[in-house]
Each structure stands twice: as structure tokens, then as C-alpha cells.
Design an enzyme around this catalytic site. Sequence first.
Site, PDB file in Angstrom:
ATOM      1  N   GLY A 189       0.757  -1.259   0.000  1.00  0.00           N
ATOM      2  CA  GLY A 189       0.000   0.000   0.000  1.00  0.00           C
ATOM      3  C   GLY A 189       0.780   1.298   0.000  1.00  0.00           C
ATOM      4  O   GLY A 189       0.203   2.345   0.285  1.00  0.00           O
ATOM      5  N   ASP A 203      -5.502  -5.825  -5.522  1.00  0.00           N
ATOM      6  CA  ASP A 203      -4.383  -6.773  -5.389  1.00  0.00           C
ATOM      7  C   ASP A 203      -4.937  -8.172  -5.139  1.00  0.00           C
ATOM      8  O   ASP A 203      -5.979  -8.331  -4.503  1.00  0.00           O
ATOM      9  CB  ASP A 203      -3.444  -6.373  -4.236  1.00  0.00           C
ATOM     10  CG  ASP A 203      -2.033  -6.933  -4.434  1.00  0.00           C
ATOM     11  OD1 ASP A 203      -1.120  -6.140  -4.732  1.00  0.00           O
ATOM     12  OD2 ASP A 203      -1.849  -8.174  -4.311  1.00  0.00           O
ATOM     13  N   ASP A 211       1.986  -1.562 -10.705  1.00  0.00           N
ATOM     14  CA  ASP A 211       3.315  -1.882 -10.166  1.00  0.00           C
ATOM     15  C   ASP A 211       3.461  -3.404 -10.005  1.00  0.00           C
ATOM     16  O   ASP A 211       4.213  -3.880  -9.168  1.00  0.00           O
ATOM     17  CB  ASP A 211       3.469  -1.171  -8.812  1.00  0.00           C
ATOM     18  CG  ASP A 211       4.914  -1.122  -8.333  1.00  0.00           C
ATOM     19  OD1 ASP A 211       5.815  -1.072  -9.183  1.00  0.00           O
ATOM     20  OD2 ASP A 211       5.132  -1.119  -7.106  1.00  0.00           O
ATOM     21  N   LYS A 265       4.720  -0.543 -14.724  1.00  0.00           N
ATOM     22  CA  LYS A 265       6.034  -1.154 -14.488  1.00  0.00           C
ATOM     23  C   LYS A 265       6.232  -2.216 -15.566  1.00  0.00           C
ATOM     24  O   LYS A 265       5.375  -3.071 -15.771  1.00  0.00           O
ATOM     25  CB  LYS A 265       6.104  -1.798 -13.101  1.00  0.00           C
ATOM     26  CG  LYS A 265       7.408  -2.551 -12.911  1.00  0.00           C
ATOM     27  CD  LYS A 265       7.839  -2.630 -11.478  1.00  0.00           C
ATOM     28  CE  LYS A 265       7.157  -3.789 -10.761  1.00  0.00           C
ATOM     29  NZ  LYS A 265       7.524  -3.791  -9.350  1.00  0.00           N
TER      30      LYS A 265
HETATM   31  C1  LIG Z   1       5.733  -4.749  -6.125  1.00  0.00           C
HETATM   32  S1  LIG Z   1       4.220  -5.168  -5.353  1.00  0.00           S
HETATM   33  C2  LIG Z   1       3.376  -3.624  -5.344  1.00  0.00           C
HETATM   34  C3  LIG Z   1       3.828  -2.677  -4.274  1.00  0.00           C
HETATM   35  C4  LIG Z   1       2.921  -1.458  -4.189  1.00  0.00           C
HETATM   36  N1  LIG Z   1       3.050  -0.611  -5.368  1.00  0.00           N
HETATM   37  C5  LIG Z   1       3.230  -0.626  -2.978  1.00  0.00           C
HETATM   38  O1  LIG Z   1       3.692   0.505  -3.164  1.00  0.00           O
HETATM   39  O2  LIG Z   1       2.979  -1.076  -1.854  1.00  0.00           O
HETATM   40  C6  LIG Z   1       3.349  -6.021  -6.601  1.00  0.00           C
HETATM   41  C7  LIG Z   1       1.982  -6.522  -6.203  1.00  0.00           C
HETATM   42  O3  LIG Z   1       1.327  -7.072  -7.357  1.00  0.00           O
HETATM   43  C8  LIG Z   1       0.427  -8.050  -6.891  1.00  0.00           C
HETATM   44  N2  LIG Z   1      -0.024  -8.929  -7.990  1.00  0.00           N
HETATM   45  C9  LIG Z   1       0.714  -9.823  -8.712  1.00  0.00           C
HETATM   46  N3  LIG Z   1      -0.069 -10.437  -9.617  1.00  0.00           N
HETATM   47  C10 LIG Z   1      -1.334  -9.945  -9.479  1.00  0.00           C
HETATM   48  C11 LIG Z   1      -2.577 -10.187 -10.132  1.00  0.00           C
HETATM   49  N4  LIG Z   1      -2.688 -11.089 -11.107  1.00  0.00           N
HETATM   50  N5  LIG Z   1      -3.665  -9.479  -9.720  1.00  0.00           N
HETATM   51  C12 LIG Z   1      -3.561  -8.567  -8.716  1.00  0.00           C
HETATM   52  N6  LIG Z   1      -2.406  -8.303  -8.062  1.00  0.00           N
HETATM   53  C13 LIG Z   1      -1.302  -8.974  -8.439  1.00  0.00           C
HETATM   54  C14 LIG Z   1       1.238  -8.783  -5.820  1.00  0.00           C
HETATM   55  O4  LIG Z   1       0.384  -9.470  -4.935  1.00  0.00           O
HETATM   56  C15 LIG Z   1       1.995  -7.628  -5.153  1.00  0.00           C
HETATM   57  O5  LIG Z   1       1.351  -7.185  -3.994  1.00  0.00           O
END
Ligand SMILES: C[S@@+](CC[C@H](N)C(=O)[O-])C[C@H]1O[C@@H](n2cnc3c(N)ncnc32)[C@H](O)[C@@H]1O
Length: 200
Positions: free
Chosen positions: A51, A71, A113, A153
Amino acid sequence: MKKNELRDTFFKKAKKDGYRARSIYKLKEIQEKYRLIKSGDTVLDLGCSPGSFLQYISDIIGEKGLVIGIDILPTPPLNKENIKTIQTDIKTADIKKIMETNSVESFDLVTCDIAPNLTGIRETDDKNIYELYEAVKGIVQGSLKKGGIFLLKSFFTDTFKPINTDLKTIFKKVTIYKPEASRTSSPEVYLICQGKIQGP
Ligand SMILES: C[S@@+](CC[C@H](N)C(=O)[O-])C[C@H]1O[C@@H](n2cnc3c(N)ncnc32)[C@H](O)[C@@H]1O
């Protein structure tokens, strides 16, 4: 600075500044240079957990704005009026329903992201990156306003060129940006897409 040192520096800084993830410094750097987020904006943040993007966006959009985060994992509550979070897979998310439920006609900005789970096997990783891109693109096309902004990203792999080329058919301008806060050895890079050509 070495890879681990850079990671530790931003990790410690995030903790000290009250942010949930060090990813925030990538968004902050992009915002300071490109001013993508504005007061009163309605924003969709794909892959929002834990978050830190939500925390930062919420402060800029203010009480007249709204940020909806999606997410696949739970996002610990942030207890801010202008933040809504939904736990679902973006590949199957019913974005129209989400918009309707939150009285959103279209978004001013979509941020993504998400990093797919990378296996190290090039063909598999590229397939996963492209599949994810197709899902995200569908959401952007169906929900981002005409003239809207999309921050994605992306990864410097064989998928980079086709994704970049495809985005140029949807947006007037696509800028490639590698933030200082992104580890130099990481293949990640951000695509700043401005001026969506068509509405949802
Ligand atoms: C790098 S983290 C994001 C961090 C966020 N931008 C922050 O500032 O806290 C990437 C996120 O993408 C989510 N994610 C990966 N594949 C996904 C999908 N198919 N649908 C939804 N979320 C997904 C992961 O669970 C993870 O929490």
C-alpha cells in the site's frame, strides 16, 4: 552503491518515513519529474499491496479525490476516506462493476506496479509478463478517460519492444523511465503513457 546497499537504504528510509514499501521512492521520483498525480484525481492502482503507492497518492489527491487499489493479496487497512481496496486477481476483475459500485465514470490515472512471479526461465517469464500486460491493457482501455495517464512497471526482456510499440497506438506519448530508486541490476523500468487517444 551496491544492489543490497541501495535496497537497504530505501527500506530503512521507507520505515522511517512511515511508508509500507520502498517502491514508494520510485513513484515519488516519477511524480516529482512528471507530475502525473493531481489534486482531486480518481486513480486506479493495480497491484497495490502492501500500500505505499496508495499512501502517497492519497495525500496528493486529497479529500476530493479517490484511489481504488486492487491486489490478489490482502492490503492491510489504511483507514483513509479516499482509499478503497479490493482483493481480486486483475486477470478476472470485473472493472465495470468496481467502477459502478464506487460511482466512478472513468479514471484520470491508472498505475500498475505488478511484477509476475519470475522463474528465471526466459520463455515462461516473457509469456507471464505478456499475459499480465494483456489483462492490464484491457482494464486501461475500459476504464481510463480520454487524455488520461497510465504508469506501467515493465521489464527489459523480449517483451519490452512489443509492449512499448503497442502502447504507442493507445497513447500520444510513451516515455521510458528508470528511477534511481530502482536497482540498476533489476530489469524493471517504468513506462509513462500520456494522452490516451480514446475514451473507455
Ligand atoms: C511490487 S508489489 C506492489 C507494491 C505497491 N506498489 C506498494 O507501493 O505497496 C506487486 C503486487 O502485485 C500483486 N499482484 C501480482 N499479480 C497480481 C494479479 N494477477 N492481480 C492482482 N495483483 C497482483 C502482488 O500481490 C503484489 O502485492
